[in-house]
Structures are given as structure tokens and as C-alpha cells.
Design a protein around this motif. Structure first.
Motif, PDB file in Angstrom:
ATOM      1  N   ARG A  27       5.102 -24.120 -22.191  1.00  0.00           N
ATOM      2  CA  ARG A  27       4.354 -24.165 -21.063  1.00  0.00           C
ATOM      3  C   ARG A  27       4.284 -25.459 -20.206  1.00  0.00           C
ATOM      4  O   ARG A  27       4.498 -25.422 -18.964  1.00  0.00           O
ATOM      5  CB  ARG A  27       3.009 -23.717 -21.144  1.00  0.00           C
ATOM      6  N   LEU A  28       4.273 -26.607 -21.138  1.00  0.00           N
ATOM      7  CA  LEU A  28       4.477 -27.495 -20.338  1.00  0.00           C
ATOM      8  C   LEU A  28       5.599 -27.969 -19.561  1.00  0.00           C
ATOM      9  O   LEU A  28       5.925 -28.794 -18.735  1.00  0.00           O
ATOM     10  CB  LEU A  28       4.280 -29.066 -21.486  1.00  0.00           C
ATOM     11  N   LEU A  29       6.672 -27.342 -20.002  1.00  0.00           N
ATOM     12  CA  LEU A  29       7.971 -27.336 -19.543  1.00  0.00           C
ATOM     13  C   LEU A  29       8.203 -26.838 -18.017  1.00  0.00           C
ATOM     14  O   LEU A  29       9.022 -26.935 -17.442  1.00  0.00           O
ATOM     15  CB  LEU A  29       9.195 -26.650 -20.355  1.00  0.00           C
ATOM     16  N   LYS A  30       7.079 -26.081 -17.637  1.00  0.00           N
ATOM     17  CA  LYS A  30       6.985 -25.527 -16.189  1.00  0.00           C
ATOM     18  C   LYS A  30       7.067 -26.838 -15.237  1.00  0.00           C
ATOM     19  O   LYS A  30       7.383 -26.420 -14.058  1.00  0.00           O
ATOM     20  CB  LYS A  30       5.631 -24.556 -16.003  1.00  0.00           C
ATOM     21  N   ILE A  31       6.565 -27.809 -15.780  1.00  0.00           N
ATOM     22  CA  ILE A  31       6.484 -28.995 -14.918  1.00  0.00           C
ATOM     23  C   ILE A  31       8.148 -29.374 -14.273  1.00  0.00           C
ATOM     24  O   ILE A  31       8.206 -29.924 -13.411  1.00  0.00           O
ATOM     25  CB  ILE A  31       5.891 -30.206 -15.419  1.00  0.00           C
ATOM     26  N   LEU A  32       9.092 -28.806 -15.219  1.00  0.00           N
ATOM     27  CA  LEU A  32      10.415 -29.178 -15.090  1.00  0.00           C
ATOM     28  C   LEU A  32      10.843 -28.700 -13.874  1.00  0.00           C
ATOM     29  O   LEU A  32      11.899 -28.994 -13.249  1.00  0.00           O
ATOM     30  CB  LEU A  32      11.241 -28.983 -16.237  1.00  0.00           C
ATOM     31  N   ARG A  33      10.286 -27.346 -13.384  1.00  0.00           N
ATOM     32  CA  ARG A  33      10.747 -26.904 -12.107  1.00  0.00           C
ATOM     33  C   ARG A  33      10.677 -27.662 -10.945  1.00  0.00           C
ATOM     34  O   ARG A  33      11.332 -27.483 -10.089  1.00  0.00           O
ATOM     35  CB  ARG A  33       9.602 -25.462 -11.839  1.00  0.00           C
ATOM     36  N   ILE A  34       9.740 -28.678 -10.813  1.00  0.00           N
ATOM     37  CA  ILE A  34       9.792 -29.470  -9.982  1.00  0.00           C
ATOM     38  C   ILE A  34      11.121 -30.177  -9.701  1.00  0.00           C
ATOM     39  O   ILE A  34      11.495 -30.524  -8.483  1.00  0.00           O
ATOM     40  CB  ILE A  34       8.803 -30.864 -10.194  1.00  0.00           C
ATOM     41  N   PHE A  35      11.729 -30.542 -10.640  1.00  0.00           N
ATOM     42  CA  PHE A  35      13.162 -31.045 -10.828  1.00  0.00           C
ATOM     43  C   PHE A  35      14.079 -30.305 -10.127  1.00  0.00           C
ATOM     44  O   PHE A  35      15.075 -30.759  -9.259  1.00  0.00           O
ATOM     45  CB  PHE A  35      13.625 -31.720 -11.957  1.00  0.00           C
ATOM     46  N   LYS A  36      14.071 -28.924 -10.032  1.00  0.00           N
ATOM     47  CA  LYS A  36      14.785 -28.198  -9.121  1.00  0.00           C
ATOM     48  C   LYS A  36      14.809 -28.282  -7.687  1.00  0.00           C
ATOM     49  O   LYS A  36      15.624 -28.140  -6.981  1.00  0.00           O
ATOM     50  CB  LYS A  36      14.576 -26.640  -9.610  1.00  0.00           C
ATOM     51  N   VAL A  37      13.476 -28.847  -7.376  1.00  0.00           N
ATOM     52  CA  VAL A  37      13.410 -28.768  -5.946  1.00  0.00           C
ATOM     53  C   VAL A  37      13.899 -30.059  -5.396  1.00  0.00           C
ATOM     54  O   VAL A  37      14.633 -30.178  -4.246  1.00  0.00           O
ATOM     55  CB  VAL A  37      11.911 -29.355  -5.546  1.00  0.00           C
ATOM     56  N   ILE A  38      14.723 -30.994  -5.930  1.00  0.00           N
ATOM     57  CA  ILE A  38      15.486 -32.253  -5.791  1.00  0.00           C
ATOM     58  C   ILE A  38      16.570 -31.755  -4.942  1.00  0.00           C
ATOM     59  O   ILE A  38      17.075 -32.324  -4.207  1.00  0.00           O
ATOM     60  CB  ILE A  38      15.751 -32.891  -7.116  1.00  0.00           C
ATOM     61  N   ARG A  39      17.147 -30.408  -5.474  1.00  0.00           N
ATOM     62  CA  ARG A  39      18.595 -30.217  -4.942  1.00  0.00           C
ATOM     63  C   ARG A  39      18.206 -29.537  -3.243  1.00  0.00           C
ATOM     64  O   ARG A  39      19.135 -29.948  -2.564  1.00  0.00           O
ATOM     65  CB  ARG A  39      18.932 -28.807  -5.640  1.00  0.00           C
ATOM     66  N   TYR A  40      17.270 -29.345  -3.310  1.00  0.00           N
ATOM     67  CA  TYR A  40      17.089 -28.880  -1.791  1.00  0.00           C
ATOM     68  C   TYR A  40      16.337 -30.020  -0.869  1.00  0.00           C
ATOM     69  O   TYR A  40      16.033 -29.677   0.332  1.00  0.00           O
ATOM     70  CB  TYR A  40      15.978 -27.626  -1.556  1.00  0.00           C
ATOM     71  N   PHE A  41      15.957 -31.179  -1.419  1.00  0.00           N
ATOM     72  CA  PHE A  41      15.512 -32.109  -0.548  1.00  0.00           C
ATOM     73  C   PHE A  41      16.104 -33.354  -0.423  1.00  0.00           C
ATOM     74  O   PHE A  41      16.480 -34.106  -1.354  1.00  0.00           O
ATOM     75  CB  PHE A  41      14.146 -32.587  -1.166  1.00  0.00           C
ATOM     76  N   GLU A  42      16.967 -33.333   0.788  1.00  0.00           N
ATOM     77  CA  GLU A  42      18.053 -34.176   0.815  1.00  0.00           C
ATOM     78  C   GLU A  42      17.650 -35.953   0.925  1.00  0.00           C
ATOM     79  O   GLU A  42      18.404 -36.505   0.111  1.00  0.00           O
ATOM     80  CB  GLU A  42      18.710 -34.032   2.223  1.00  0.00           C
ATOM     81  N   PRO A  43      16.463 -36.295   1.432  1.00  0.00           N
ATOM     82  CA  PRO A  43      16.327 -37.665   1.229  1.00  0.00           C
ATOM     83  C   PRO A  43      16.045 -37.927  -0.374  1.00  0.00           C
ATOM     84  O   PRO A  43      16.560 -39.043  -0.671  1.00  0.00           O
ATOM     85  CB  PRO A  43      14.875 -37.914   1.910  1.00  0.00           C
ATOM     86  N   LEU A  44      15.346 -37.047  -1.020  1.00  0.00           N
ATOM     87  CA  LEU A  44      15.369 -37.471  -2.602  1.00  0.00           C
ATOM     88  C   LEU A  44      16.588 -37.463  -3.269  1.00  0.00           C
ATOM     89  O   LEU A  44      17.003 -38.534  -3.874  1.00  0.00           O
ATOM     90  CB  LEU A  44      14.399 -36.458  -3.176  1.00  0.00           C
ATOM     91  N   GLU A  45      17.477 -36.459  -2.753  1.00  0.00           N
ATOM     92  CA  GLU A  45      18.821 -36.552  -3.477  1.00  0.00           C
ATOM     93  C   GLU A  45      19.689 -37.683  -3.137  1.00  0.00           C
ATOM     94  O   GLU A  45      20.428 -38.232  -3.807  1.00  0.00           O
ATOM     95  CB  GLU A  45      19.602 -35.074  -2.785  1.00  0.00           C
ATOM     96  N   ILE A  46      19.461 -38.373  -1.877  1.00  0.00           N
ATOM     97  CA  ILE A  46      20.035 -39.447  -1.419  1.00  0.00           C
ATOM     98  C   ILE A  46      19.553 -40.888  -2.106  1.00  0.00           C
ATOM     99  O   ILE A  46      20.385 -41.406  -2.662  1.00  0.00           O
ATOM    100  CB  ILE A  46      20.094 -39.809   0.148  1.00  0.00           C
ATOM    101  N   VAL A  47      18.319 -40.647  -2.589  1.00  0.00           N
ATOM    102  CA  VAL A  47      17.866 -41.682  -3.265  1.00  0.00           C
ATOM    103  C   VAL A  47      18.351 -41.703  -4.588  1.00  0.00           C
ATOM    104  O   VAL A  47      18.680 -42.778  -5.453  1.00  0.00           O
ATOM    105  CB  VAL A  47      16.243 -41.723  -3.382  1.00  0.00           C
ATOM    106  N   MET A  48      18.422 -40.591  -5.320  1.00  0.00           N
ATOM    107  CA  MET A  48      18.900 -40.151  -6.500  1.00  0.00           C
ATOM    108  C   MET A  48      20.437 -40.865  -6.756  1.00  0.00           C
ATOM    109  O   MET A  48      20.881 -41.495  -7.641  1.00  0.00           O
ATOM    110  CB  MET A  48      18.786 -38.772  -7.083  1.00  0.00           C
ATOM    111  N   ALA A  49      21.067 -40.623  -5.872  1.00  0.00           N
ATOM    112  CA  ALA A  49      22.592 -40.934  -5.712  1.00  0.00           C
ATOM    113  C   ALA A  49      22.521 -42.476  -5.606  1.00  0.00           C
ATOM    114  O   ALA A  49      23.517 -42.889  -6.142  1.00  0.00           O
ATOM    115  CB  ALA A  49      23.246 -40.109  -4.481  1.00  0.00           C
ATOM    116  N   VAL A  50      21.822 -43.020  -4.728  1.00  0.00           N
ATOM    117  CA  VAL A  50      21.756 -44.599  -4.531  1.00  0.00           C
ATOM    118  C   VAL A  50      21.417 -45.109  -5.962  1.00  0.00           C
ATOM    119  O   VAL A  50      22.135 -46.135  -6.457  1.00  0.00           O
ATOM    120  CB  VAL A  50      20.893 -44.972  -3.442  1.00  0.00           C
ATOM    121  N   ILE A  51      20.502 -44.556  -6.763  1.00  0.00           N
ATOM    122  CA  ILE A  51      20.193 -45.129  -8.055  1.00  0.00           C
ATOM    123  C   ILE A  51      21.327 -44.985  -8.891  1.00  0.00           C
ATOM    124  O   ILE A  51      21.537 -46.306  -9.739  1.00  0.00           O
ATOM    125  CB  ILE A  51      18.908 -44.528  -8.569  1.00  0.00           C
TER     126      ILE A  51
END
Length: 164
Positions: A27-51
Motif C-alpha cells: 500500500r505504501l507503494l501507491k506513493i510511487l504513482r506520483i512519479f508517473k505524473v513526471i511524464r506529463y509535467f514538462e518543467p519537471l521533466e526538463i529538470v530531470m533531464a538537466v540533472i
């Protein structure tokens, strides 16, 4: 991302039957669903690419910070040998106290629970604070410059795909 998808649906196994009670922890793994949002949030995707692109430089800055903390703690541990008048004990009982002080000083947190008493210790503290500000500012400058470069390259890709 497939691993995150798998881990995020594991809690469904609880519904299949009582023999899957061991998966309640999932059940704790439901938190990981937040990481799926990264795909649809371009600024966060850009930051991850930069890192990812700047990971070597960021690791070098992190290593520099750790090295600086270690050296400053070592210097302070040897320089500050006076007795604290409030407690009657030596200010830094062990190296970890000095390491903790150096970390707080480098990050400019400065809780105030450990502080130098001697003039030599205070001079070391001043220098450590000044260098700490510069070291802490480095990663933000690196990420900001990389973010701007990534924005420019994505804009060029969009423009070139629109012209063809």
C-alpha cells in the motif's frame, strides 16, 4: 517507468484474496504513482533531464562540499580546544561534533548549539561561512544554466519540426 507502473499496481493484489495479506505493505507503494505524473509535467521533466545531463558536474560539486566539510571539521576540531564556559566541557567532544558544526556552517543553517569560542575558531567560522555560500550556490547555477540550455534545444527542435 515500467517498474514504477508495476510497483504502483501491486496493492490491487490485496483485493484478490486473504492469502495476499503479505502485500499489504505494498500500500505504501501507491506513493510511487506520483512519479508517473513526471511524464506529463514538462518543467519537471526538463529538470530531470538537466540533472541526468549534469550529473557528473553535480557529483563533483557534492564531492567538493563533502571534502570541504571534512577539512573544515578537522581544522576546527584541532583549533577549538577551549572549554565552553557555560557547560565546563570541551566544545567539540568528538570529531562528529565538529563535522556537524561544519555541515551546519557550510549550509548556512547555523542552529547555534555548537559555536566557536576562541578568536581562531571564529575566523575559521567566518571563512567557512563565506566559502559555504559559494559552494551551496554552485548547484543552483548549474541546474539553471542547464535548464535554459534544455529549453533552447527543445525550442529549436520544435521550430525545425514545424518547418519541415
Amino acid at each position: 517507468m515500467a517498474i514504477i507502473d508495476l510497483l504502483s499496481i501491486l496493492p490491487i493484489l490485496n483485493l484478490l484474496g486473504p492469502s495476499f495479506k503479505i502485500f499489504r505493505v505494498s500500500r505504501l507503494l501507491k506513493i510511487l504513482r506520483i512519479f508517473k505524473v513526471i511524464r506529463y509535467f514538462e518543467p519537471l521533466e526538463i529538470v530531470m533531464a538537466v540533472i541526468r545531463k549534469q550529473s557528473k558536474v553535480l557529483m563533483a560539486v557534492f564531492s567538493l562540499a563533502l571534502f570541504y566539510i571534512f577539512i573544515t571539521a578537522l581544522i576546527m576540531f584541532n583549533a577549538e580546544e577551549q572549554i565552553d564556559p557555560l557547560t565546563g566541557k570541551v566544545l567539540y567532544d568528538d570529531f562528529f561534533d565538529a563535522f556537524y558544526w561544519a555541515t551546519c556552517t557550510l549550509t548556512t543553517v547555523g542552529y547555534g548549539d555548537l559555536y566557536p569560542i576562541s578568536d581562531t575558531g571564529r575566523v575559521i567560522s567566518i571563512i567557512s561561512s563565506m566559502v559555504g555560500i559559494a559552494i551551496i550556490a554552485l548547484p543552483s547555477g548549474i541546474v539553471t544554466a542547464g535548464y535554459m540550455d534544455e529549453l533552447r534545444s527543445r525550442k529549436k527542435k520544435k521550430e525545425s519540426s514545424n518547418h519541415t
